[in-house]
Design a protein around this motif. Structure first.
Motif, PDB file in Angstrom:
ATOM      1  N   SER A 305      -9.374 -63.562 -96.057  1.00 55.01           N
ATOM      2  CA  SER A 305      -8.634 -64.032 -97.227  1.00 55.01           C
ATOM      3  C   SER A 305      -7.252 -63.399 -97.303  1.00 55.01           C
ATOM      4  O   SER A 305      -6.310 -64.012 -97.818  1.00 55.01           O
ATOM      5  N   SER A 350      -4.268 -56.118 -96.766  1.00 52.31           N
ATOM      6  CA  SER A 350      -5.685 -55.765 -96.640  1.00 52.31           C
ATOM      7  C   SER A 350      -6.224 -55.245 -97.967  1.00 52.31           C
ATOM      8  O   SER A 350      -5.621 -54.358 -98.576  1.00 52.31           O
ATOM      9  N   GLN A 351      -7.325 -55.798 -98.412  1.00 50.36           N
ATOM     10  CA  GLN A 351      -7.957 -55.296 -99.630  1.00 50.36           C
ATOM     11  C   GLN A 351      -8.434 -53.871 -99.399  1.00 50.36           C
ATOM     12  O   GLN A 351      -8.066 -52.952-100.114  1.00 50.36           O
ATOM     13  N   SER A 352      -9.251 -53.717 -98.379  1.00 50.24           N
ATOM     14  CA  SER A 352      -9.918 -52.429 -98.155  1.00 50.24           C
ATOM     15  C   SER A 352      -8.986 -51.378 -97.575  1.00 50.24           C
ATOM     16  O   SER A 352      -9.175 -50.185 -97.773  1.00 50.24           O
ATOM     17  N   THR A 355      -9.689 -52.469 -92.503  1.00 54.54           N
ATOM     18  CA  THR A 355     -10.075 -53.480 -91.508  1.00 54.54           C
ATOM     19  C   THR A 355      -9.528 -53.088 -90.134  1.00 54.54           C
ATOM     20  O   THR A 355      -8.320 -52.874 -89.966  1.00 54.54           O
ATOM     21  N   VAL A 401     -18.820 -59.256-101.467  1.00 59.70           N
ATOM     22  CA  VAL A 401     -18.219 -59.405-100.137  1.00 59.70           C
ATOM     23  C   VAL A 401     -17.119 -60.464-100.160  1.00 59.70           C
ATOM     24  O   VAL A 401     -16.035 -60.275 -99.606  1.00 59.70           O
ATOM     25  N   ALA A 605     -19.620 -58.621 -93.919  1.00 65.50           N
ATOM     26  CA  ALA A 605     -19.429 -57.292 -94.508  1.00 65.50           C
ATOM     27  C   ALA A 605     -18.160 -57.296 -95.336  1.00 65.50           C
ATOM     28  O   ALA A 605     -17.243 -58.069 -95.075  1.00 65.50           O
TER      29      ALA A 605
HETATM   30  C1  G6P Z   1     -13.987 -59.308 -94.418  1.00 62.05           C
HETATM   31  C2  G6P Z   1     -14.300 -59.728 -95.834  1.00 62.05           C
HETATM   32  C3  G6P Z   1     -13.227 -60.729 -96.328  1.00 62.05           C
HETATM   33  C4  G6P Z   1     -11.855 -60.108 -96.189  1.00 62.05           C
HETATM   34  C5  G6P Z   1     -11.596 -59.658 -94.755  1.00 62.05           C
HETATM   35  C6  G6P Z   1     -10.350 -58.823 -94.665  1.00 62.05           C
HETATM   36  O1  G6P Z   1     -14.185 -60.388 -93.578  1.00 62.05           O
HETATM   37  O2  G6P Z   1     -15.563 -60.308 -95.916  1.00 62.05           O
HETATM   38  O3  G6P Z   1     -13.472 -61.029 -97.686  1.00 62.05           O
HETATM   39  O4  G6P Z   1     -10.899 -61.059 -96.575  1.00 62.05           O
HETATM   40  O5  G6P Z   1     -12.658 -58.819 -94.300  1.00 62.05           O
HETATM   41  O6  G6P Z   1     -10.573 -57.639 -95.362  1.00 62.05           O
HETATM   42  P1  G6P Z   1      -9.434 -56.721 -95.919  1.00 62.05           P
HETATM   43  O7  G6P Z   1     -10.146 -55.561 -96.532  1.00 62.05           O
HETATM   44  O8  G6P Z   1      -8.592 -56.320 -94.758  1.00 62.05           O
HETATM   45  O9  G6P Z   1      -8.649 -57.527 -96.897  1.00 62.05           O
END
Ligand code: G6P
Length: 611
Positions: A305, A350-352, A355, A401, A605
């Motif tokens: 996303s 990146s959300q997290s 990645t 997720v 994940a």
């Molecule tokens: C995983 C999650 C997605 C997310 C992607 C990128 O596939 O399930 O929802 O968009 O990782 O993650 P990030 O943390 O980098 O945005």
């Protein structure tokens, strides 16, 4: 978004109300207030703009308000700006009827007109004051709180959870709800009311779930329910057996639903975090205007996303700032041997912030000597730590997720960057800049309106439950949001879906259209409407079932589509922020219908820390 708490028992009510409101803070609010009836039966009200701690200070932790029965509220402004005057509780002229309310009274203007003709005056801009005075009007007519509330229900359109104190009925609360949450808790000699269980879980795990249009009459340790004909209703008490983890869902069935509902707040927080004196400011991200001015190219690297948010960034930035933007999947960028360019800003979204591919892409860009900007949600994450500059989205912890609120806040960061670049490069007029900022600030309210209309999307999902293939089409930003809608659907409903730029349909995918295939057209761009509509007609003549996500009053779309999903009108460049909401809800309800594990879909994940 607002939160309601009520208490009647033997304790001092105000501290209980403040404590309960603090558990509802996650819902988002910009003002708060409490009302407590004292021992002389006067109802005393204290309200304040801003955080709950201000209200707490003002009331000395509740000590200043004596009394054992009261109601409290945290308000997230819809009708009228956040201010003490618009904060709840609201009251009638002699403060003999005092109320708090969640939701939106849709016909409030018409009702206000009627009340004004009856001689009522108004001190605030809220629909809640209208609701309170409508109850007052019917109370004066019938001299009966239950009948007054029943009449209120019959006259009002919209959603509400309403809790009312009547001076004539000391130490009692009357309440009703429709399409806004409300639970009633009971424990020994105490009775509670709340928007969500966590607000009262500390005191009791025995609750009643109030049904739509059921009227509750709360007394010390006792609650009686009535229907609109004032006939008592028997209800079963439910025992809450939540573990700590599900309690974090704050009463929502799934984290995803909760997180979708947080979008107005996180969008608002992210916008506010980027505005200084009404203008976009990137200094906190570590980028000066001078530096920004010197970039003549942008490359975005991201996954999932976040990549889709990058595609929106591309359309919006190229349009506003007239600078070329390239969007790449991190997993490709890292191995593509990209060409180093000192005037290219590399943005990793990146959300997290963890990645693996995105972290590797960041490192690759740095190795090539390019300036890097991370758009990240998690403070102190690897990408945030390693990037030259960081812009934090303000989505808060995201647990489901399938991302929703983090994606929405990434879009805001993308718009802000485009606007900032457009000003430093002088590619838009001051007037256009200000009107776009204004539109940006109106997005939270518009998102909330869409969320409030979730039932129509739930209904649409139930009709689509047996579809095997779904296609999303759109042009420009509408295409960019289509790919996100398609991903959401795949991730949690396990229905096969594809998103195509509408113009590409004829180059292959149209051969897959057969009788009943669902095609969802995103039609938010006036300029491109007729083009995409023609593509939808082409699929319709091959048997497709057409759903259109579009702005209100789009008659052309309604003529072509079998189902029209309306969202409020917005600037075309910001359309993804609104169009994505029904697409998220659609995926969510399909997942629920199929009995899937919504928050933890198979094989996926939240944070992909391996290649
Ligand atoms: C995983 C999650 C997605 C997310 C992607 C990128 O596939 O399930 O929802 O968009 O990782 O993650 P990030 O943390 O980098 O945005």
């Amino acid at each position: 978004m607002c939160g309601i708490v009520g208490y009647v028992g033997a304790k001092q009510a105000a501290p209980v109300l403040l404590d309960g409101l603090s558990k509802l803070e996650y819902r988002g609010y910009d003002s708060a207030g409490i009302a407590v009836s004292d021992f002389k039966n006067n109802i005393n009200i204290v309200r304040s703009k801003g955080k709950l701690c201000i209200l707490s200070e003002k009331t000395e932790g509740g000590k200043k308000l004596e009394g054992v029965c009261g109601i409290g509220h945290t308000r997230w402004a819809t009708h009228g700006e956040p201010s003490e005057n618009n904060a709840h509780p609201h009251y009638n002229d002699d403060r003999t009827i005092v109320a708090v309310h969640n939701g939106i009274i849709e016909n409030y203007a018409e009702l206000k007109g009627k009340l004004i003709r009856q001689g009522y005056g108004f001190y605030s801009q809220t629909d809640t004051e209208v609701a309170t005075k409508l109850v007052d009007y019917y109370y004066k007519k019938h001299n009966d709180p239950i009948r007054a509330i029943a009449n209120f229900v019959l006259r009002v359109r919209g959603s509400y959870a309403l809790a009312v104190l009547f001076k004539d009925f000391p130490n009692q609360i009357f309440a009703v709800r429709k399409d806004s949450p409300m639970v009633i808790g009971i424990a020994g000699g105490e009775t509670f009311i709340a928007s969500d269980v966590p607000a009262i879980l500390k005191y009791t795990n025995k609750v009643y779930y109030v049904g739509n249009t059921e009227i509750a009459h709360l007394e010390k340790g006792k609650v009686t329910f009535y229907n609109l004909d004032k006939e008592p209703i028997n209800k079963e008490v439910a025992e809450i057996t939540w573990d700590a983890q599900s309690a974090e869902k704050d009463g929502f069935e799934h984290f995803m639903l909760k997180e979708m509902y947080e979008q107005p707040k996180v969008v608002k927080d992210t916008v506010n975090g980027l505005l200084v004196d009404g203008k976009i400011d990137f200094i906190s991200a570590g980028l000066s205007d001078e530096e920004l001015k010197n970039f003549n190219q942008i490359t975005v690297a991201a996954c999932g996303s976040a990549y889709h948010a990058g595609v929106v960034l591309q359309y919006v930035t190229e349009e506003l700032a007239r600078i070329p933007v390239r969007v790449e999947l991190s997993s490709e960028f890292r191995y593509r041997n990209p060409v180093a360019d000192k005037n290219c800003l590399v943005i990793v979204i990146s959300q997290s912030g963890e990645t693996a591919d995105s972290l590797a892409a960041l490192r690759e860009a740095k190795k090539l000597g390019m300036k890097t900007l991370a758009i990240v949600n998690v403070l102190g994450s690897s990408i945030a730590r390693e990037a030259d500059c960081v812009l934090y989205t303000k989505a808060g912890p995201e647990i489901a997720v399938a991302t929703t609120k983090a994606y929405s806040s990434q879009l805001i960061a993308a718009y802000a960057l485009a606007l900032k670049l457009a000003t430093v490069k002088n590619t838009i007029t001051g007037e256009r800049y200000l009107s776009l900022i204004k539109e940006l600030s109106s997005l939270p309210e518009k998102i909330e309106i869409i969320l409030n209309g979730k039932e129509s999307i739930q209904h649409f999902a139930s009709e689509a439950a047996n579809k095997k293939n779904v296609f999303f089409i759109g042009r420009g930003v509408d295409y960019a949001v289509g790919i996100e809608g398609s991903l959401k659907l795949k991730e949690i409903s396990y229905i096969h879906s594809e998103a195509y730029a509408a113009g590409e349909l004829k180059h292959g995918p149209i051969s897959l259209i057969e009788d009943g295939t669902l095609v969802i057209g995103v039609l938010m761009q006036d300029r491109l409407l007729e083009k995409t509509l023609s593509n939808l007609v082409e699929t319709k003549s091959r048997g497709a079932f057409i759903a259109a996500v579009t702005c209100e009053n789009n008659e052309k779309a309604a003529e072509v589509a079998d189902i029209t999903i309306n969202v409020p009108k917005t600037e075309g460049l910001f359309a993804a922020s609104l169009a994505v909401i029904p697409l998220q809800l659609f995926a969510y309800y399909l997942s629920v219908l199929k009995g899937n594990d919504v928050d933890k879909p198979r094989n996926l994940a939240k944070s992909v820390t391996v290649e």
